[in-house]
Design a protein around this motif. Structure first.
Motif, short mmCIF file in Angstrom:
data_model
loop_
_atom_site.label_atom_id
_atom_site.label_comp_id
_atom_site.label_asym_id
_atom_site.label_seq_id
_atom_site.Cartn_x
_atom_site.Cartn_y
_atom_site.Cartn_z
N LEU A 86 -39.46 -7.54 53.98
CA LEU A 86 -40.43 -6.84 53.34
C LEU A 86 -40.60 -7.10 51.84
CD1 LEU A 86 -42.33 -4.12 53.47
CD2 LEU A 86 -40.30 -2.68 52.67
N ALA A 87 -39.41 -7.14 51.03
CA ALA A 87 -39.45 -7.69 49.56
C ALA A 87 -40.09 -9.02 49.51
CB ALA A 87 -38.28 -7.60 49.07
N ALA A 88 -39.94 -10.01 50.49
CA ALA A 88 -40.48 -11.27 50.48
C ALA A 88 -42.08 -11.31 50.67
CB ALA A 88 -39.73 -12.22 51.38
N LEU A 89 -42.41 -10.62 51.49
CA LEU A 89 -44.08 -10.52 51.78
C LEU A 89 -44.61 -9.62 50.39
CD1 LEU A 89 -43.91 -9.25 55.54
CD2 LEU A 89 -44.79 -11.47 54.57
N ALA A 90 -43.74 -8.61 49.89
CA ALA A 90 -44.53 -7.99 48.85
C ALA A 90 -44.80 -8.67 47.62
CB ALA A 90 -43.65 -6.64 48.52
N ALA A 91 -44.03 -9.81 47.33
CA ALA A 91 -43.85 -10.72 46.36
C ALA A 91 -44.84 -11.67 46.34
CB ALA A 91 -42.39 -11.33 46.39
N GLN A 92 -45.51 -11.81 47.53
CA GLN A 92 -46.41 -13.03 47.86
C GLN A 92 -47.84 -12.52 47.12
OE1 GLN A 92 -46.44 -15.86 49.55
NE2 GLN A 92 -44.31 -15.71 49.95
N PRO A 93 -48.36 -13.33 46.36
CA PRO A 93 -49.59 -12.84 45.52
C PRO A 93 -50.63 -12.92 46.37
CG PRO A 93 -49.20 -15.27 45.43
CD PRO A 93 -47.73 -14.87 46.05
N LEU A 94 -50.88 -13.24 47.78
CA LEU A 94 -51.72 -13.08 48.54
C LEU A 94 -51.67 -11.86 49.62
CD1 LEU A 94 -52.03 -16.65 50.29
CD2 LEU A 94 -53.50 -15.78 48.41
N VAL A 95 -50.48 -11.10 49.21
CA VAL A 95 -50.42 -9.83 50.01
C VAL A 95 -50.93 -8.67 49.04
CG1 VAL A 95 -48.90 -8.10 51.02
CG2 VAL A 95 -48.67 -10.73 51.47
N LYS A 96 -51.80 -7.64 49.54
CA LYS A 96 -52.29 -6.63 48.80
C LYS A 96 -51.24 -5.43 49.06
CE LYS A 96 -56.26 -3.40 48.47
NZ LYS A 96 -57.47 -3.08 48.98
N SER A 97 -50.92 -5.19 50.25
CA SER A 97 -49.78 -4.10 50.69
C SER A 97 -49.11 -4.07 51.82
CB SER A 97 -50.87 -2.70 50.63
OG SER A 97 -51.53 -2.74 51.70
N THR A 98 -48.02 -3.89 52.10
CA THR A 98 -47.18 -3.92 53.14
C THR A 98 -46.60 -2.42 53.59
OG1 THR A 98 -45.44 -4.10 51.51
CG2 THR A 98 -46.26 -5.93 52.39
N ILE A 99 -46.56 -2.17 55.05
CA ILE A 99 -46.10 -0.87 55.40
C ILE A 99 -44.99 -1.41 56.50
CG2 ILE A 99 -46.54 1.10 56.75
CD1 ILE A 99 -49.25 0.79 55.63
N PRO A 100 -43.81 -1.01 56.17
CA PRO A 100 -42.74 -1.25 57.06
C PRO A 100 -42.72 -0.35 58.06
CG PRO A 100 -41.70 -0.03 55.30
CD PRO A 100 -43.31 -0.33 54.86
N ALA A 220 -17.85 -7.78 57.09
CA ALA A 220 -18.94 -7.26 56.25
C ALA A 220 -19.91 -6.26 56.98
CB ALA A 220 -19.68 -8.25 55.63
N PRO A 221 -20.48 -5.17 56.45
CA PRO A 221 -21.38 -4.52 57.15
C PRO A 221 -22.79 -5.22 57.62
CG PRO A 221 -21.80 -4.10 54.91
CD PRO A 221 -20.36 -4.85 54.90
N PRO A 222 -23.15 -4.86 58.74
CA PRO A 222 -24.33 -5.63 59.46
C PRO A 222 -25.60 -5.61 58.44
CG PRO A 222 -24.06 -3.55 60.52
CD PRO A 222 -22.81 -3.66 59.57
N GLU A 223 -26.31 -6.34 58.41
CA GLU A 223 -27.72 -6.34 57.65
C GLU A 223 -28.74 -5.50 58.22
OE1 GLU A 223 -30.94 -9.65 55.75
OE2 GLU A 223 -30.07 -10.05 57.78
N ARG A 224 -29.16 -4.60 57.39
CA ARG A 224 -30.30 -3.71 57.93
C ARG A 224 -31.49 -4.40 58.31
NH1 ARG A 224 -29.59 1.47 53.65
NH2 ARG A 224 -28.09 2.77 55.12
N GLU A 225 -32.08 -3.88 59.31
CA GLU A 225 -33.36 -4.59 59.83
C GLU A 225 -34.30 -3.57 60.01
OE1 GLU A 225 -31.49 -7.97 62.81
OE2 GLU A 225 -31.38 -5.82 63.75
N LEU A 226 -35.63 -4.12 60.19
CA LEU A 226 -36.96 -3.46 60.23
C LEU A 226 -37.49 -4.10 61.67
CD1 LEU A 226 -38.69 -3.83 56.86
CD2 LEU A 226 -37.47 -2.05 57.78
#
Length: 399
Positions: A86-100, A220-226
């Motif tokens: 989600l953060a990686a996509l939101a950081a893209q300049p070609l992306v206007k908005s993201t909804i998880p 280590a705790p597992p990584e949270r996912e979408l």
């Protein structure tokens, strides 16, 4: 006595044949009405649900399955993706908005969707009661989900594991209803919205899952996912570069709703065309049956026709009489067929969650009475022409 009255009495004289012809016309028109209305409404709904979603990012697998599960909520997801996507996509300049999106549970068959309030805003949903969620374990019901589950503000409920009713209940983590949305005519009407953190909390605090995890005792705790991320482009250039970037990632795939929906309707279009051909075949059979009935009736009633001529009926009046019979049967069949077709849509809507409007009239349906009238006139044309040329002397001279 006019031609319509005479035609009606003539049809009543042969009730069985008239009823069968009426039924054939009605079945053909009902099939056409049903196919036209259902296909048009499903296509409109698909376009409406996908409006404003340029790309869906999810786990690798079938792109169509990803679209069906994340946009239309009609299939199981292809898998999960890292939360950091989600953060990686939101950081893209070609992306206007993201909804998880975070899926995994349901309540009486209605999907519980972990997301942000932007998902309700995306579909233009407004509150009918209460407020939007502000913290985990709060839930906002779509209009249909609230109506069919009987949800009320302040009520608590437990989700079931899986995306279909009947799964294991998560009694340890109940939700609280804080809002109910107004109807939108979109997919959000049958969803239950909650923060993404709610979905994580339900599964991270599940005693059964904790017991299973304690055996392995991970360091280590597992990584949270979408489940997926809905993306809106900031520029037309994003359609070229962004899917390529997403697909280059090890666990990600990009699916474009417009392309996949078009591919789906192309596949469905073959079946719809076959059904239309069957409906046209039924109408053709109705026309042939109507022709045989009218022609047979003319053979039996040649003496009556000749008597009418001797009483002053013009050849044109006999022509109108036969044409009126064909029109009466075909238009009555069209009216009955139209009612049956829309009633069938109502039955389908009651059995399947398709958000159809059973009694909505489409512009394309205006052609159905015209088609039915043409069928009736064509079927009656030859008998009517023969009645027009009736030879009075020859007919009355027969023993």
């Amino acid at each position: 006595m006019n031609a319509v009255t005479l035609a009606w009495r003539a049809l009543r004289h042969t009730p069985l044949a008239s009823s069968l012809n009426l039924l054939l016309v009605a079945i053909g028109i009902a099939m056409m009405t049903f196919i036209l209305a259902v296909s048009a409404q499903l296509e409109e709904r698909a376009e409406r649900d996908a409006t404003g979603i340029d790309l869906v990012v999810g786990a690798k697998g079938s792109p169509l399955q990803l679209i069906l599960s994340s946009v239309y909520h009609a299939d199981i997801p292809t898998g999960n993706i890292p939360e950091g996507t989600l953060a990686a996509l939101a950081a893209q300049p070609l992306v206007k908005s993201t909804i998880p999106l975070a899926l995994g549970d349901n309540f009486h068959g209605f999907r519980i969707v972990g997301s942000t309030t932007a998902l309700a805003g995306h579909y233009g949903a407004r509150l009918a009661q209460g407020s939007l969620f502000t913290q985990p374990m709060q839930a906002v019901f779509g209009a249909r989900a609230a109506r069919e589950t009987g949800a009320t503000l302040g009520a608590s409920f437990a989700g079931s594991h899986g995306l279909a009713a009947g799964g294991e209940l998560h009694q340890h983590a109940p939700y609280t209803v804080v809002g109910i949305l107004q109807p939108t005519g979109s997919v959000v009407d049958r969803l239950i919205l909650t923060p993404v953190a709610s979905v994580w909390q339900v599964h991270e605090t599940d005693p059964d899952e904790q017991a299973a995890g304690s055996v392995a005792a991970p360091a280590a705790p597992p990584e949270r996912e979408l489940t997926a991320v809905l993306v809106q482009y900031a520029s037309p250039l994003a359609a070229i570069y962004l899917p390529r970037w997403v697909n280059s990632q090890a666990r990600l795939q990009a699916a474009q709703p417009a392309f996949e929906a078009a591919r789906l309707f192309n596949l469905l279009g073959v079946g719809i065309d076959v059904l239309r051909a069957i409906a046209a075949g039924v109408l053709l059979v109705a026309a042939l049956s109507l022709f045989v009935a009218l022609y047979g009736a003319l053979e039996e009633r040649q003496w009556d026709m000749a008597i009418l001529r001797t009483l002053g009926a013009s050849p044109f009046k006999l022509l109108r009489l036969l044409l009126a019979q064909g029109l009466l049967l075909s238009l009555a069949g069209a009216a009955i067929g139209w009612l049956l077709g829309h009633a069938g849509i109502g039955i389908l809507e009651s059995m399947q969650d398709l958000n159809l409007q059973p009694w909505r009239i489409l512009a394309a349906e205006a052609w159905l009475p015209v088609i039915a009238a043409a069928v009736g006139l064509l079927a009656a044309a030859i008998p009517a022409a023969r009645a027009y040329r009736t030879d009075i002397a020859a007919t009355l001279a027969r023993p």
